[in-house]
Design an enzyme around this catalytic site. Structure first.
Site, PDB file in Angstrom:
ATOM      1  N   ASN A 169       0.794  -1.237   0.000  1.00 49.74           N
ATOM      2  CA  ASN A 169       0.000   0.000   0.000  1.00 49.74           C
ATOM      3  C   ASN A 169       0.825   1.285   0.000  1.00 49.74           C
ATOM      4  O   ASN A 169       0.322   2.325  -0.429  1.00 49.74           O
ATOM      5  CB  ASN A 169      -1.003  -0.003   1.159  1.00 49.74           C
ATOM      6  N   GLU A 196       4.633  -4.208  12.168  1.00 48.93           N
ATOM      7  CA  GLU A 196       3.767  -3.044  11.919  1.00 48.93           C
ATOM      8  C   GLU A 196       2.565  -3.585  11.175  1.00 48.93           C
ATOM      9  O   GLU A 196       2.629  -3.873   9.974  1.00 48.93           O
ATOM     10  CB  GLU A 196       4.511  -1.997  11.078  1.00 48.93           C
ATOM     11  N   CYS A 256      -2.816   1.773   6.697  1.00 44.49           N
ATOM     12  CA  CYS A 256      -2.918   1.099   7.991  1.00 44.49           C
ATOM     13  C   CYS A 256      -3.513   2.039   9.028  1.00 44.49           C
ATOM     14  O   CYS A 256      -4.238   1.620   9.916  1.00 44.49           O
ATOM     15  CB  CYS A 256      -1.547   0.622   8.440  1.00 44.49           C
ATOM     16  N   GLU A 267       8.542   2.273  14.719  1.00 47.78           N
ATOM     17  CA  GLU A 267       9.281   2.836  13.589  1.00 47.78           C
ATOM     18  C   GLU A 267       9.202   4.359  13.711  1.00 47.78           C
ATOM     19  O   GLU A 267       8.488   4.891  14.537  1.00 47.78           O
ATOM     20  CB  GLU A 267       8.647   2.395  12.253  1.00 47.78           C
TER      21      GLU A 267
HETATM   22  P1  NAD Z   1       0.422  -9.214   3.770  1.00 45.80           P
HETATM   23  O1  NAD Z   1       0.620  -9.616   5.180  1.00 45.80           O
HETATM   24  O2  NAD Z   1      -0.381 -10.075   2.897  1.00 45.80           O
HETATM   25  O3  NAD Z   1       1.822  -9.045   3.038  1.00 45.80           O
HETATM   26  C1  NAD Z   1       2.824  -8.184   3.542  1.00 45.80           C
HETATM   27  C2  NAD Z   1       4.175  -8.692   3.098  1.00 45.80           C
HETATM   28  O4  NAD Z   1       4.435  -9.938   3.750  1.00 45.80           O
HETATM   29  C3  NAD Z   1       4.270  -9.000   1.600  1.00 45.80           C
HETATM   30  O5  NAD Z   1       5.547  -8.660   1.136  1.00 45.80           O
HETATM   31  C4  NAD Z   1       4.058 -10.508   1.556  1.00 45.80           C
HETATM   32  O6  NAD Z   1       4.593 -11.113   0.401  1.00 45.80           O
HETATM   33  C5  NAD Z   1       4.769 -10.947   2.809  1.00 45.80           C
HETATM   34  N1  NAD Z   1       4.349 -12.219   3.374  1.00 45.80           N
HETATM   35  C6  NAD Z   1       3.133 -12.799   3.306  1.00 45.80           C
HETATM   36  N2  NAD Z   1       3.139 -13.968   3.962  1.00 45.80           N
HETATM   37  C7  NAD Z   1       4.381 -14.142   4.470  1.00 45.80           C
HETATM   38  C8  NAD Z   1       5.023 -15.160   5.236  1.00 45.80           C
HETATM   39  N3  NAD Z   1       4.382 -16.264   5.609  1.00 45.80           N
HETATM   40  N4  NAD Z   1       6.310 -14.987   5.593  1.00 45.80           N
HETATM   41  C9  NAD Z   1       6.984 -13.876   5.229  1.00 45.80           C
HETATM   42  N5  NAD Z   1       6.436 -12.890   4.472  1.00 45.80           N
HETATM   43  C10 NAD Z   1       5.149 -13.000   4.107  1.00 45.80           C
HETATM   44  O7  NAD Z   1      -0.149  -7.731   3.830  1.00 45.80           O
HETATM   45  P2  NAD Z   1      -0.588  -6.821   2.591  1.00 45.80           P
HETATM   46  O8  NAD Z   1      -1.936  -7.263   2.159  1.00 45.80           O
HETATM   47  O9  NAD Z   1       0.514  -6.747   1.603  1.00 45.80           O
HETATM   48  O10 NAD Z   1      -0.671  -5.387   3.282  1.00 45.80           O
HETATM   49  C11 NAD Z   1      -1.787  -4.870   3.896  1.00 45.80           C
HETATM   50  C12 NAD Z   1      -1.660  -4.948   5.395  1.00 45.80           C
HETATM   51  O11 NAD Z   1      -0.497  -4.243   5.833  1.00 45.80           O
HETATM   52  C13 NAD Z   1      -2.817  -4.279   6.103  1.00 45.80           C
HETATM   53  O12 NAD Z   1      -3.225  -5.074   7.192  1.00 45.80           O
HETATM   54  C14 NAD Z   1      -2.217  -2.973   6.600  1.00 45.80           C
HETATM   55  O13 NAD Z   1      -2.888  -2.411   7.703  1.00 45.80           O
HETATM   56  C15 NAD Z   1      -0.843  -3.402   6.933  1.00 45.80           C
HETATM   57  N6  NAD Z   1       0.071  -2.244   6.989  1.00 45.80           N
HETATM   58  C16 NAD Z   1       0.568  -1.846   8.193  1.00 45.80           C
HETATM   59  C17 NAD Z   1       1.378  -0.720   8.279  1.00 45.80           C
HETATM   60  C18 NAD Z   1       1.923  -0.235   9.591  1.00 45.80           C
HETATM   61  O14 NAD Z   1       2.862   0.547   9.579  1.00 45.80           O
HETATM   62  N7  NAD Z   1       1.365  -0.640  10.725  1.00 45.80           N
HETATM   63  C19 NAD Z   1       1.691  -0.014   7.111  1.00 45.80           C
HETATM   64  C20 NAD Z   1       1.165  -0.452   5.904  1.00 45.80           C
HETATM   65  C21 NAD Z   1       0.362  -1.571   5.846  1.00 45.80           C
END
Ligand code: NAD
Length: 475
Positions: free
Chosen positions: A152, A250, A283, A454
């Site tokens: 995102n 995060e 997020c 962070e």
């Molecule tokens: P996601 O968890 O599907 O993927 C995030 C990353 O993790 C990707 O690079 C993905 O390939 C990787 N990943 C997935 N499964 C994994 C595993 N088993 N082991 C290691 N890596 C793995 O999340 P998304 O759909 O890409 O992102 C959206 C989410 O991120 C939302 O929940 C959002 O709130 C959160 N987010 C949080 C913050 C924050 O700073 N708190 C910032 C941005 C997004």
């Protein structure tokens, strides 16, 4: 049909050939046209990247902070110089509106410039044990940091971790989201042209189950910084737990936005409509609006008008991935089934050319109760769930009735109440009357929204471990 751009790993300041020869072809969320063909890496690519990062780490850490800082500052300047290219790539992969893309890229440059400076003010301390001893602490890097980012805010989230991690002497292997890796790869390439030594910043593209899980499991990765969903965060935390390496998580949010009857209505309504920024894929989105009963209907109308003014394709971008588009549409059905009152939106946007993209209409549901899925679950779309409260205690109880605790907001003209309520909210960041957080302000979650911090000075602690040395001064 446009030919997709090839995107592959960047290791030791060179492109690493896509050995597996398998790619993921992404499409532009705005038009459905192919954008990038992303190398789907595997364990062998991660191993090469970690080896390169390990080799580079001691040399990088041994440089004076001022030198590392100068390099980071140069990266910040270079991002700004190539801003248009970054913005174009970022918008094509995420679907962000041009202005949203520009803000993300500027923020990424800011991170490098900020950590370039403050790393020079990151000191240890001396501890007085009497005249017979000299005790002091020193902040030391972990070594190789494994970083995993979501789709995102690809470049700004990468920069949020890379800048402080490199500033304090770590080297980094980052796995960006398989859907949006292009700006992270461009950043690493750009850094190498500026003289960043080989191995200091490496990118491996691919999926979580292959690249991500190997990165987390690799014995030479000494710290993990993960940004993404709660579900993936749990998997990553378990793996980190097995290896006993530190991990920052995060994760997601379902952040409450509390509006008291004495608030500035205009500003609060405009603030509530910011749930539509980045089509709600933030997020920190304030996706639960809690409104005091005495102003409930007029305030709801004011917010709905502002939300509805975000026209898909003009003032509202698409959902980035196909899965996210389907997920948001699924929540429209869930809201209907659970009995929420639809005020505006609640459907996909498929009129004319919009049908080629992944758009929905900006949406407001009213009379949302804590039992409903749209109250409890992160939707990650331009969808506002509005609930009513009576008095301060109920506002706080509703706000805290969530597994998440990333951000919370309060609107009131009573400053004592603002601080009282802020103190009772279970969230890592509280915004009062629309205060704007910066890269200087620490960020992270309470409860299931995450572990660790962070941004700000706090990130320098996140990316270092403290060593205490005690010297006997006995003659
Ligand atoms: P996601 O968890 O599907 O993927 C995030 C990353 O993790 C990707 O690079 C993905 O390939 C990787 N990943 C997935 N499964 C994994 C595993 N088993 N082991 C290691 N890596 C793995 O999340 P998304 O759909 O890409 O992102 C959206 C989410 O991120 C939302 O929940 C959002 O709130 C959160 N987010 C949080 C913050 C924050 O700073 N708190 C910032 C941005 C997004």
């Amino acid at each position: 049909m446009t030919v997709p751009r090839q995107v592959s790993h960047w290791v030791g300041n060179a492109t690493l050939h896509n050995r597996a020869n398998s790619v993921l072809v992404n499409t532009d969320p705005r038009t459905g046209e192919p954008t990038s063909a992303v190398a789907l890496g595997g364990a062998v690519d991660v191993d090469a990247a970690v080896a390169s990062a390990r080799l580079a780490q001691r040399g990088w850490a041994s440089r004076p902070p001022v030198d590392r800082g100068r390099m980071l500052a140069a990266i910040g300047v270079a991002i700004r110089e190539r801003r248009d290219e970054f913005v174009e790539l970022e918008c094509a992969e995420t679907g962000k509106l041009d202005g949203e893309g520009r803000t993300s890229i500027e923020t990424a440059a800011d991170y490098f410039e900020y950590y370039a400076g403050i790393v020079r003010a990151h000191f240890g301390e001396t501890i007085d044990l009497g005249s017979g001893e000299h005790a002091f602490t020193r902040n030391e890097p972990w070594g190789v940091v494994g970083m995993i980012t979501p789709w995102n805010g690809p470049l700004s989230q990468a920069a949020r971790g890379i800048a402080p991690a490199l500033a304090v002497g770590n080297t980094v292997v980052i796995k960006p989201s398989e859907f949006t890796p292009s700006t992270t790869v461009l950043l690493a390439r750009l850094a190498s042209t500026l003289g960043l030594p080989p191995g200091v910043l490496n990118v491996v593209t691919g999926e979580g189950g292959d690249v991500g899980s190997r990165l987390v499991a690799h014995p030479d990765v000494r710290m993990i910084a993960f940004t993404g969903s709660v579900a993936s965060g749990r998997v990553v935390a378990r793996a980190a737990g097995d290896r006993l390496v530190p991990v920052t998580l995060e994760l997601g949010g379902k952040s409450p936005n509390i509006v008291f009857a004495d608030a500035d209505m205009e500003r609060a309504a405009t603030g509530a409509a910011t749930v539509c920024v980045a089509a709600g894929q933030q997020c920190a989105a304030l996706s639960r609006l809690l409104v005091e009963a005495s102003i409930y209907e007029p305030f709801l109308a004011a917010v709905a008008e502002r939300v509805a003014a975000r026209v898909p394709g003009a003032g509202l971008g698409p959902l980035t991935t196909r899965a996210q588009h389907e997920k948001v549409i699924g929540y429209f059905a869930a809201a209907r089934e659970d009995g929420a009152r639809l005020v505006t939106g609640g459907r996909a946007a498929e009129e004319g050319a919009l049908a080629r993209g992944r758009y929905v209409h900006p949406t407001v549901y009213a009379d949302v109760t804590p039992q409903m899925r749209i109250f409890r679950e992160e939707i990650f779309g331009p969808v506002l769930a509005v609930s009513r409260f009576d008095g301060e205690d109920e506002a706080v109880a509703l706000a805290n009735d969530s597994d998440f605790g990333l951000v919370a907001a309060v609107w009131t003209s009573d400053s004592a109440r603002a601080l009282r309520v802020a103190g009772r909210l279970e969230a890592g960041q509280v915004i009062v009357n629309g205060g704007a957080a910066g890269i200087e302000t620490p960020f992270g979650g309470y409860k299931c929204s995450g572990i660790g911090r962070e941004k700000g000075f706090a990130a320098l602690s996140t990316y270092t471990q403290l060593k205490t040395t005690v010297v006997s001064l006995a003659p």
